[in-house]
Design a protein around this motif. Sequence first.
Motif, mmCIF file in Angstrom:
data_model
loop_
_atom_site.group_PDB
_atom_site.id
_atom_site.type_symbol
_atom_site.label_atom_id
_atom_site.label_comp_id
_atom_site.label_asym_id
_atom_site.label_seq_id
_atom_site.Cartn_x
_atom_site.Cartn_y
_atom_site.Cartn_z
ATOM 1 N N ALA A 42 -9.233 -0.227 -2.444
ATOM 2 C CA ALA A 42 -8.560 0.324 -1.263
ATOM 3 C C ALA A 42 -9.347 -0.023 -0.002
ATOM 4 C CB ALA A 42 -8.426 1.834 -1.390
ATOM 5 N N ASN B 251 0.802 -1.219 0.000
ATOM 6 C CA ASN B 251 0.000 0.000 0.000
ATOM 7 C C ASN B 251 0.832 1.264 0.000
ATOM 8 O OD1 ASN B 251 -2.501 -1.319 0.018
ATOM 9 N ND2 ASN B 251 -2.333 -1.695 2.220
ATOM 10 N N THR C 261 -11.271 6.605 3.234
ATOM 11 C CA THR C 261 -10.262 6.156 2.274
ATOM 12 C C THR C 261 -10.580 6.692 0.888
ATOM 13 O OG1 THR C 261 -9.861 4.107 3.496
ATOM 14 C CG2 THR C 261 -9.162 4.150 1.208
ATOM 15 N N ASP D 4 -9.037 3.691 -7.257
ATOM 16 C CA ASP D 4 -8.482 2.596 -6.461
ATOM 17 C C ASP D 4 -9.645 1.933 -5.721
ATOM 18 O OD1 ASP D 4 -6.925 0.845 -5.048
ATOM 19 O OD2 ASP D 4 -5.948 2.349 -3.801
#
Length: 437
Positions: free
Chosen positions: A274, A39, A354, A271
């Motif tokens: 995530a 990550n 996030t 993403d």
Amino acid sequence: MKEKIKSLVLALLVVCSLVQSFLLIYQLPGSNPVVKTENDYIRTENMGASLEAETLLFPAQIVVHMGEGRHTLFYPDSTFYNLIYSRLKGRQFDGFQRYAVDNVNWTEIRSQHIGVELEFGGGVPIGLLQRVMQIAPDSLFDAESINRLLIYNTGTEDQVRVFFFSSRGDVVYEATKADLTMQDVQQQVDFGKDWVPYTLEDGVYLPEQSIDMVQAGLGIGLYSTEQMQRSLFFDPSITRYIREKDGSEIYTDGKRSLQVRQDRNWINYTDPAAPSAGENSSSKNVLSAVDFVNQYGGWNGKYRLEQMNDGAGGNQQRVLFQQYYGTGPSGLFPILDLVSFHYGVISLEVRQGTVIGYERSLIYDADEGWDKQVVALPGGEALREQLAELKDEARIARLYPAYVPSLTDQGLLLKPMWVVELSNGATRVLQQSSVEP
């Protein structure tokens, strides 16, 4: 004796070999290790500045109500805007009560009473507003987002009333304990006496005189695709390149994707896998969005938190930051994001703290520019005539001055225009303006 020397030399060589191996694996002391977790991202160098969340929280405009149907507007970073906002940030607000917003004729209050009104666009979560204003914690509305703050003198009582409007549009909260006096409000209202007069018509503030703005041509730079790729991907060496039929380029490592529109100098990063960080808090989502921009691209100018929209069943939010520009006494004005030319906004999709989506322009201001001249946006009857042509299309919901951006051979041209937002969601730009001699 010779055998001891040989043994010592051999031991020294072994130690040197171990040290060299350590340096090759972990680089030099003080730098990051070569081995990274999945990550990790790589910080991009020489890009935009990092900003604190507090610098992105300020009203889109401050309206001064002077009674008898008289009003004026101050825009960000103008002298009186700064004076009013700085004073209010030091005041205490407490003792909240909630009411239905339709129980009061707010148009009548704005027209008849003196006061000030801070308009925050799409709204600011209370948790963030408490970072810049002295608002006491209160479980009654801690989860709310506020789009307006109205402060006014009642006129018949020695009392100042303070109302925080929910961005949902159905309720309003009164701060029954606020350390503001009638004299405080009167002093703030006096700032607007000699400024451009506005009239409130059908919920829209219209200036009775022209508004001066500075038209500007700015030199620009361009973030490269390689810079963004190195910043956003764990290992750029394993990313695949795909060229779409429309000319856009896509880079992906199987989990993340970066779409680059070279013809528009615009990127769209996603993403979706995530991992979520926890609860879905609006304040937390905004702070995560600010941190993400700080790390991956930075800020190329003055920005304001413009709006937050819920999406995907309420599990995620779209956080939009609006870029501002301006010079001179009139203040700062938003740069309009166009369908034909995306610029002036940074947009992020945030799920439970996030970031899963990120859009922005690759263009940034490189210098002070090549052209500056004062432009007068029309007011009064000239403006009313232009607005009348739109009334058959839909009700006018908002009118504001903004910069319309365009690319020229010399750089970025920011041209002042009146912008109209209609009740059907459409945006219209009024084309007439004049350059002062």
